[in-house]
Scaffold this motif. Structure first.
Motif, short mmCIF file in Angstrom:
data_model
loop_
_atom_site.label_atom_id
_atom_site.label_comp_id
_atom_site.label_asym_id
_atom_site.label_seq_id
_atom_site.Cartn_x
_atom_site.Cartn_y
_atom_site.Cartn_z
N LEU A 100 45.60 34.82 21.84
CA LEU A 100 45.34 33.39 21.70
C LEU A 100 46.07 32.81 20.49
N ILE A 101 47.17 33.48 20.14
CA ILE A 101 48.11 32.99 19.14
C ILE A 101 49.50 33.43 19.61
N ARG A 102 50.48 32.56 19.46
CA ARG A 102 51.84 32.92 19.90
C ARG A 102 52.84 32.12 19.07
N GLY A 103 54.07 32.66 19.02
CA GLY A 103 55.09 32.01 18.22
C GLY A 103 56.38 31.78 19.00
N ARG A 104 57.20 30.84 18.48
CA ARG A 104 58.57 30.66 18.99
C ARG A 104 59.47 30.52 17.78
N LEU A 105 60.51 31.31 17.75
CA LEU A 105 61.49 31.23 16.66
C LEU A 105 62.76 30.60 17.22
N ILE A 106 63.12 29.46 16.67
CA ILE A 106 64.26 28.70 17.19
C ILE A 106 65.36 28.67 16.13
N ARG A 107 66.52 29.22 16.47
CA ARG A 107 67.63 29.31 15.52
C ARG A 107 68.49 28.06 15.63
N MET A 108 68.51 27.27 14.57
CA MET A 108 69.30 26.03 14.56
C MET A 108 70.70 26.28 13.99
N SER A 109 70.79 27.16 12.99
CA SER A 109 72.07 27.56 12.39
C SER A 109 71.83 28.92 11.75
N ASP A 110 72.89 29.49 11.14
CA ASP A 110 72.73 30.81 10.53
C ASP A 110 71.68 30.81 9.42
N GLU A 111 71.49 29.66 8.78
CA GLU A 111 70.56 29.60 7.65
C GLU A 111 69.45 28.58 7.86
N GLN A 112 69.20 28.23 9.11
CA GLN A 112 68.06 27.33 9.36
C GLN A 112 67.39 27.69 10.69
N HIS A 113 66.07 27.92 10.60
CA HIS A 113 65.27 28.20 11.78
C HIS A 113 64.07 27.26 11.81
N VAL A 114 63.54 27.06 13.00
CA VAL A 114 62.24 26.39 13.15
C VAL A 114 61.30 27.39 13.81
N PHE A 115 60.13 27.55 13.21
CA PHE A 115 59.14 28.47 13.76
C PHE A 115 57.93 27.69 14.23
N LEU A 116 57.62 27.80 15.52
CA LEU A 116 56.44 27.15 16.09
C LEU A 116 55.34 28.21 16.27
N LEU A 117 54.18 27.93 15.75
CA LEU A 117 53.05 28.86 15.90
C LEU A 117 51.90 28.06 16.51
N THR A 118 51.38 28.54 17.62
CA THR A 118 50.28 27.85 18.30
C THR A 118 49.09 28.79 18.38
N GLN A 119 47.92 28.26 18.01
CA GLN A 119 46.68 29.03 18.12
C GLN A 119 45.69 28.25 18.99
N HIS A 120 44.82 28.99 19.67
CA HIS A 120 43.72 28.33 20.39
C HIS A 120 42.58 28.14 19.40
N HIS A 121 41.97 26.95 19.46
CA HIS A 121 40.92 26.58 18.50
C HIS A 121 39.74 27.55 18.56
N ILE A 122 39.60 28.30 19.65
CA ILE A 122 38.47 29.21 19.79
C ILE A 122 38.55 30.38 18.79
N VAL A 123 39.76 30.62 18.23
CA VAL A 123 39.91 31.72 17.27
C VAL A 123 40.33 31.24 15.88
N SER A 124 40.42 29.94 15.67
CA SER A 124 40.97 29.45 14.40
C SER A 124 40.45 28.05 14.12
N ASP A 125 40.71 27.57 12.89
CA ASP A 125 40.33 26.20 12.53
C ASP A 125 41.25 25.72 11.40
#
Length: 334
Positions: A100-125
């Motif tokens: 109930l947690i997962r990530g996405r690592l998105i490479r924009m350039s050699d020195e820049q990434h965007v990391f998306l992390l999503t959690q379900h509220h049932i396990v986090s707040d």
């Protein structure tokens, strides 16, 4: 709620990080996996054999799933990033299979990434987000430098807290908490009658928007000074003002306002990731045209009493009070 509305994304907790500099991909994944192994709440899944809900915990070495995208050669990289963000937000979780947690690592350039992390509220707040980002940073710094895990072992885990809560909230203590909410919310108004410019839909959709409000430094100093003079916290003072605004707009002098509570009254659970947050229904009395001083005192008493009885989960409060139920508005407060 997840079973009633399968495929819903209302309870997603999203996080987006821009990572600048050369990323050690191995150290990053190792940090995420260690975080996943460290907190049993993140490894919890919720099954319901024969309709009875049950929690199972995935093994510590299961690893946190991360999808990777490379947008380095895309001329429309920012638009593609936005599409991935929307796709991530719209992808439901399977609460029975997890994780109930997962990530996405998105490479924009050699020195820049965007990391998306999503959690379900049932396990986090919300509080858990701070714990997560802090520990992820510490782990990555250590692993990138070739060091071992720097985090001290956790004293307890979320299932320990759940077992303690079940034992603690029983018998006389449970009766006392239940009686407080039964008395406090008895005959409370079912809804806030705001003069909106269109009718409330027959079934609420949860579609909404945010309205940013900036309280500048001068006003903040004034509010803090007023709070000190009347023995209230800044929260209580702003809550009293909000109640006055809602009372003026609705014409009601009996208001119920919903307030989130971190619900972490014990030191041992401050460093845990998990769903601890509770909701308090604060019933504020504005009858008799109170002065500012009197309204602040009433708000202070209400907030303190609610916090003393904050251990009872909100859904149980709703069951105890049994307010009128309608699909077009939430029970007790809106």
């Amino acid at each position: 709620m997840a079973q009633l509305d399968e495929g819903s994304t209302n309870y997603h907790i999203p996080l987006a990080l821009r990572l600048r500099g050369v990323l050690d991909r191995g150290a990053w994944q190792r940090s995420l996996d260690r975080l996943f192994a460290r907190h049993e709440a993140l490894r919890s899944v919720f099954v319901a054999p024969e309709g009875k809900p049950w929690v199972e915990v995935l093994p510590p070495d299961a690893g946190l799933p991360v999808a990777e995208h490379d947008l380095r050669d895309r001329p429309d990289a920012e638009a593609a990033l936005l599409d991935l963000c929307h796709e991530e937000a719209r992808t439901p979780f399977d609460v029975a299979r997890g994780p109930l947690i997962r990530g996405r690592l998105i490479r924009m350039s050699d020195e820049q990434h965007v990391f998306l992390l999503t959690q379900h509220h049932i396990v986090s707040d919300g509080w858990s987000m701070g714990v997560l980002v802090r520990e992820l940073s510490q782990l990555y710094r250590a692993f990138e430098a070739g060091q071992d895990d720097p985090l001290p072992p956790l004293a307890i885990q979320y299932p320990d807290y759940a077992a303690w809560q079940r034992r603690w909230l029983s018998g006389e203590r449970l009766q006392s908490q239940a009686q407080y909410w039964r008395d406090t919310l008895s005959d409370a108004p079912a809804r806030l009658a705001l003069p909106t410019d269109r009718p409330r839909p027959a079934q609420q959709s949860y579609a909404g928007a945010a309205v940013p409000i900036v309280i500048d430094a001068d006003l903040t100093r004034g509010l803090k000074r007023l709070s000190r003079q009347h023995g209230t916290t800044l929260f209580m003072t702003v809550l009293a003002a909000w109640a006055a605004v809602l009372s003026r707009l609705s014409g009601q002098d009996d208001l119920v306002i919903g307030v989130p509570s971190a619900n972490r009254g014990r030191g041992e659970i401050e460093e845990l990731i998990g769903f601890f947050v509770n909701t308090l229904a604060l019933r504020l009395d504005l009858s008799g045209e109170p002065s500012v001083s009197e309204l602040l005192e009433r708000t202070r008493r209400t907030a303190l009493a609610a916090q003393e009885h904050q251990d009872l989960p909100f859904e149980q409060v709703v069951e105890i009070v049994q307010p009128p139920r309608h699909l077009d508005h939430t029970p007790l407060f809106q």
